[in-house]
Motif scaffolding. Structure first.
Motif, short mmCIF file in Angstrom:
data_model
loop_
_atom_site.label_atom_id
_atom_site.label_comp_id
_atom_site.label_asym_id
_atom_site.label_seq_id
_atom_site.Cartn_x
_atom_site.Cartn_y
_atom_site.Cartn_z
N ILE A 173 0.85 -1.19 0.00
CA ILE A 173 0.00 0.00 0.00
C ILE A 173 0.89 1.25 0.00
O ILE A 173 1.73 1.41 0.88
CB ILE A 173 -0.99 0.00 1.20
CG1 ILE A 173 -1.73 1.34 1.33
CG2 ILE A 173 -0.31 -0.35 2.52
CD1 ILE A 173 -2.93 1.29 2.27
N MET A 174 0.75 2.05 -1.03
CA MET A 174 1.51 3.30 -1.12
C MET A 174 0.65 4.34 -1.82
O MET A 174 0.05 4.07 -2.86
CB MET A 174 2.81 3.13 -1.92
CG MET A 174 3.87 2.25 -1.27
SD MET A 174 5.45 2.35 -2.16
CE MET A 174 6.31 0.92 -1.46
N GLY A 175 0.61 5.53 -1.24
CA GLY A 175 -0.16 6.62 -1.84
C GLY A 175 0.21 7.93 -1.17
O GLY A 175 1.29 8.06 -0.61
N GLY A 176 -0.74 8.91 -1.23
CA GLY A 176 -0.55 10.18 -0.53
C GLY A 176 0.75 10.86 -0.91
O GLY A 176 1.05 11.08 -2.09
N GLU A 177 1.56 11.14 0.10
CA GLU A 177 2.82 11.84 -0.07
C GLU A 177 3.79 11.07 -0.99
O GLU A 177 4.60 11.66 -1.71
CB GLU A 177 3.46 12.05 1.31
CG GLU A 177 4.64 12.97 1.37
CD GLU A 177 4.34 14.40 0.94
OE1 GLU A 177 3.16 14.79 0.91
OE2 GLU A 177 5.31 15.10 0.59
N ASN A 196 1.65 -3.95 -8.36
CA ASN A 196 0.21 -3.76 -8.33
C ASN A 196 -0.24 -3.81 -6.87
O ASN A 196 -0.19 -4.87 -6.24
CB ASN A 196 -0.46 -4.88 -9.15
CG ASN A 196 -1.90 -4.53 -9.48
OD1 ASN A 196 -2.41 -3.48 -9.09
ND2 ASN A 196 -2.55 -5.42 -10.19
N MET A 197 -0.59 -2.64 -6.33
CA MET A 197 -0.85 -2.57 -4.89
C MET A 197 -1.98 -1.59 -4.59
O MET A 197 -2.49 -0.89 -5.46
CB MET A 197 0.42 -2.15 -4.16
CG MET A 197 0.87 -0.72 -4.47
SD MET A 197 2.25 -0.16 -3.42
CE MET A 197 3.68 -0.54 -4.46
N VAL A 198 -2.38 -1.56 -3.33
CA VAL A 198 -3.40 -0.63 -2.85
C VAL A 198 -2.83 0.78 -2.81
O VAL A 198 -1.65 0.97 -2.52
CB VAL A 198 -3.86 -1.06 -1.42
CG1 VAL A 198 -4.89 -0.08 -0.87
CG2 VAL A 198 -4.39 -2.48 -1.43
N GLY A 199 -3.67 1.79 -3.09
CA GLY A 199 -3.22 3.18 -2.96
C GLY A 199 -3.01 3.84 -4.31
O GLY A 199 -3.04 3.19 -5.35
N SER A 200 -2.78 5.14 -4.29
CA SER A 200 -2.77 5.94 -5.52
C SER A 200 -1.46 5.84 -6.32
O SER A 200 -1.38 6.35 -7.43
CB SER A 200 -3.05 7.40 -5.19
OG SER A 200 -2.04 7.92 -4.36
N VAL A 201 -0.43 5.18 -5.76
CA VAL A 201 0.86 5.18 -6.45
C VAL A 201 0.79 4.48 -7.81
O VAL A 201 1.49 4.85 -8.75
CB VAL A 201 1.98 4.61 -5.53
CG1 VAL A 201 2.15 3.11 -5.71
CG2 VAL A 201 3.28 5.35 -5.74
N VAL A 202 -0.12 3.50 -7.93
CA VAL A 202 -0.25 2.79 -9.20
C VAL A 202 -0.83 3.69 -10.30
O VAL A 202 -0.68 3.42 -11.49
CB VAL A 202 -1.13 1.51 -9.07
CG1 VAL A 202 -0.45 0.49 -8.16
CG2 VAL A 202 -2.52 1.86 -8.53
#
Lengths: 239, 239
Positions: A173-177, A196-202
């Motif tokens: 899970i990676m996103g946000g900052e 392929n993971m949870v969060g907005s980085v994809v």
């Protein structure tokens, strides 16, 4: 390349051999009497562009030697650089070296944690081995980290790593900052592959790959001169 | 540490935080009008010891910006370093940064080829993940290479890599010039772990480990502040 943002995978790099430019490196062991400014002015006056300097404490037990300065130069080779600095006051020894780029080459950077980071590594190192056998030099450098701020800071710092050519984000899970930092890194010309993971980085990554071994392998292919893989044509795709 | 060879695993390092010394980093985007010598003299006059400089081509598309200089300083923090260089002619932008040591920390270097190099990596990255979760920063950096001369050159170059604290040799046969290079590397304070393999390198390594995952794990333990593992007490042992 001034005034132009490079395409993904086409990052110019002063630390890697380029047609028409000599590269040199010299390791200089110095006493307390040395003046770094004088050393650099001497190299400049001999025709060098300074590409990198690294400073180390003296650890060989030589009397009076307090520091080791490693200089990397452009337009001056290692023997010329060593000859230029030998007469500077405070220089105890000046030895020509290979440049770090000649030995360690382009770098794949892997950031993430847990089982995935080691598996991305496995793919990248195995693939780099195959390309290096054919004469390339590709390194795989990994920092295992958790936490949004820690990972975002590390992603930003990839822009400051010499010879970093691509980043792989290995997590669940990676996103946000982190996604903001990915966009900043892409803006200097370094492409980013994400598992392929949870969060907005994809959503911001240049390429999303589900299998970690495949992600590491594709990262190496994307920067290898001996592979036919153009990451700029894969923009936004998922495998 | 001048005049003294460090014990294995106790390498002093200017690029890592040390009690009583501020560390700073500043990224400076410059036009063709800048003089690197003037920038360094300015930082020195502000009280800084220069620890590292890296030069990058400009890739953000900013008009007139031709180079990016990253400076790492001691005795001056990032904000102070940025403030010091802002008035120098040719500086378009000066941004405080984290130092590479603060982000990527100590480095385990892995050199070798084939199946072993990826397995050493797996052990080292998994172990680094565990230590980094407890607040450390340990990176694992790998170059896959074959050939006596190629590997010997890379072993020697580890001495010139910033923040390199230990080397693992991952192969099936290493000796000759590689063993000479190992002794040179140990002389600057960097210990060497070798897999149990054919050739003379196992006779000069600080520690010989048969299992590659274990070798990678022990390399991280040897340089971790959060592990109780003293490689200088293991000198010449085999596991």
């Amino acid at each position: 390349m001034a005034g132009q943002v490079p395409r993904p995978g086409e990052l110019p790099d002063l630390q890697l051999p380029e047609k028409g430019h000599k590269l040199g490196a010299v390791s200089v062991r110095v006493t307390a009497a040395v003046d770094l400014v004088e050393l650099i002015a001497t190299l400049r006056d001999a025709g060098a562009e300074i590409v990198a300097i690294n400073t180390f404490p003296a650890t060989r037990g030589e009397p009076d030697v307090v520091r080791v300065f490693d200089f990397e130069t452009r337009n001056l080779d290692s023997a010329q650089a060593a000859a230029a600095v030998r007469a500077v006051p405070g220089v105890a020894k000046a030895e020509p070296r290979a440049t770090l780029g000649q030995i360690f080459g382009k770098r794949v950077i892997v950031i993430g944690g847990g089982a995935q980071v080691a598996q991305v590594n496995l793919g990248a190192v195995s693939e780099a081995d195959r390309h290096n056998l054919r004469g390339e030099r590709i390194s795989v450098d990994t920092i295992a980290l958790v936490g949004e701020k820690q990972i975002a800071d590390a992603v930003r710092a990839v822009a400051d790593l010499p010879r970093a050519h691509i980043l792989v984000l290995a997590g669940s899970i990676m996103g946000g900052e982190i996604s903001t930092a990915v966009k900043e890194l892409q803006a200097v010309g370094i492409p980013v592959i994400a598992l392929n993971m949870v969060g907005s980085v994809v959503k911001v990554a240049d390429l999303v790959v589900s299998d970690p071994v495949q992600a590491g392998t594709m990262a190496v292919m994307a920067i290898a001169d001996t592979a036919r893989f153009d990451i700029s044509r894969q923009k936004g795709r998922r495998y």
